[in-house]
Design an enzyme around this catalytic site. Sequence first.
Site, PDB file in Angstrom:
ATOM      1  N   SER A  52      61.277   7.946  76.590  1.00 54.80           N
ATOM      2  CA  SER A  52      61.489   9.190  75.853  1.00 54.80           C
ATOM      3  C   SER A  52      62.170  10.242  76.727  1.00 54.80           C
ATOM      4  O   SER A  52      62.045  10.233  77.951  1.00 54.80           O
ATOM      5  CB  SER A  52      60.152   9.741  75.366  1.00 54.80           C
ATOM      6  OG  SER A  52      59.471   8.773  74.604  1.00 54.80           O
TER       7      SER A  52
HETATM    8  N1  SAH Z   1      56.370   6.710  76.151  1.00 53.90           N
HETATM    9  C1  SAH Z   1      57.271   5.620  76.303  1.00 53.90           C
HETATM   10  C2  SAH Z   1      58.012   5.430  75.018  1.00 53.90           C
HETATM   11  C3  SAH Z   1      58.500   4.035  74.841  1.00 53.90           C
HETATM   12  S1  SAH Z   1      59.302   3.737  73.302  1.00 53.90           S
HETATM   13  C4  SAH Z   1      58.240   5.928  77.425  1.00 53.90           C
HETATM   14  O1  SAH Z   1      58.591   7.093  77.605  1.00 53.90           O
HETATM   15  O2  SAH Z   1      58.677   5.003  78.125  1.00 53.90           O
HETATM   16  C5  SAH Z   1      57.928   3.266  72.280  1.00 53.90           C
HETATM   17  C6  SAH Z   1      57.206   2.012  72.678  1.00 53.90           C
HETATM   18  O3  SAH Z   1      56.253   1.741  71.633  1.00 53.90           O
HETATM   19  C7  SAH Z   1      58.079   0.762  72.798  1.00 53.90           C
HETATM   20  O4  SAH Z   1      57.912   0.197  74.059  1.00 53.90           O
HETATM   21  C8  SAH Z   1      57.526  -0.154  71.692  1.00 53.90           C
HETATM   22  O5  SAH Z   1      57.550  -1.523  72.030  1.00 53.90           O
HETATM   23  C9  SAH Z   1      56.110   0.342  71.534  1.00 53.90           C
HETATM   24  N2  SAH Z   1      55.453   0.028  70.261  1.00 53.90           N
HETATM   25  C10 SAH Z   1      55.997  -0.035  69.016  1.00 53.90           C
HETATM   26  N3  SAH Z   1      55.057  -0.360  68.107  1.00 53.90           N
HETATM   27  C11 SAH Z   1      53.889  -0.524  68.798  1.00 53.90           C
HETATM   28  C12 SAH Z   1      52.555  -0.859  68.430  1.00 53.90           C
HETATM   29  N4  SAH Z   1      52.204  -1.121  67.157  1.00 53.90           N
HETATM   30  N5  SAH Z   1      51.618  -0.920  69.395  1.00 53.90           N
HETATM   31  C13 SAH Z   1      51.941  -0.658  70.695  1.00 53.90           C
HETATM   32  N6  SAH Z   1      53.179  -0.339  71.105  1.00 53.90           N
HETATM   33  C14 SAH Z   1      54.143  -0.266  70.176  1.00 53.90           C
END
Ligand code: SAH
EC number: 2.1.1.77
Length: 208
Positions: A52
């Site tokens: 993000s």
């Molecule tokens: N806070 C993280 C954001 C990553 S993007 C950062 O800054 O790096 C969002 C993440 O949510 C992705 O890695 C995706 O695989 C995960 N995601 C999507 N659906 C999910 C679920 N049901 N349970 C856990 N993770 C999930």
Amino acid sequence: MVEEQLRTRGIHDPRVLRIMAAVPRHLFVDPTFANRAYSDHALPIGQEQTISQPFMVALMTQALGLEGDEKVLEIGTGSGYQTAILTELADRVFTIERIPEIGIPAQERLTAMGYTNVVFRIGDGSLGWREMAPFDRVIVTAGAPRVPSFLEEQLRIGGCCIVPVGDASNQSLVRVTRSEEGLKEQVLCSCTFVPLIGREGWSSGEPG
Ligand code: SAH
């Protein structure tokens, strides 16, 4: 980054600003993107997912109102950058990532950096983490079709959750506060996140 992108845009919590200045974001992205790690953009982390943008991490963290003694649930570990910020500001963090190829390296990264107050899980976070509940705070870093229903039972009374809600093109960042009377929603701003995929999320990578 802190002065130009955060303080001037309404991030004022001194603990959030201090930690955003201290945690090295370049260690959470592929070395080929390291020179862009402190610009205000989401960046690819593989598997079509993104780390993000710093402003959104700061905004969500500030909206949680952490004081240091909270038990936090994070859904969407991703790179682990938001996780690192949370572990610095709360007592304990439980974090769930759906994709092992992302979640396992994030765990290895945070362990190597010396973070010990965080527990990792690979699985569907759209259901929360019932065995570890209740939580003082919940943060969802992927876009959900609606406020996840598990919050009613897994969020402590007096606690709050931050969750992006909407389809792929139009999401609102919502803060849900739980009181004796039930859940109350407040929209904080518009936002764009990758989809939350799971039983209480979207069924594929193409929401809306
Ligand atoms: N806070 C993280 C954001 C990553 S993007 C950062 O800054 O790096 C969002 C993440 O949510 C992705 O890695 C995706 O695989 C995960 N995601 C999507 N659906 C999910 C679920 N049901 N349970 C856990 N993770 C999930």
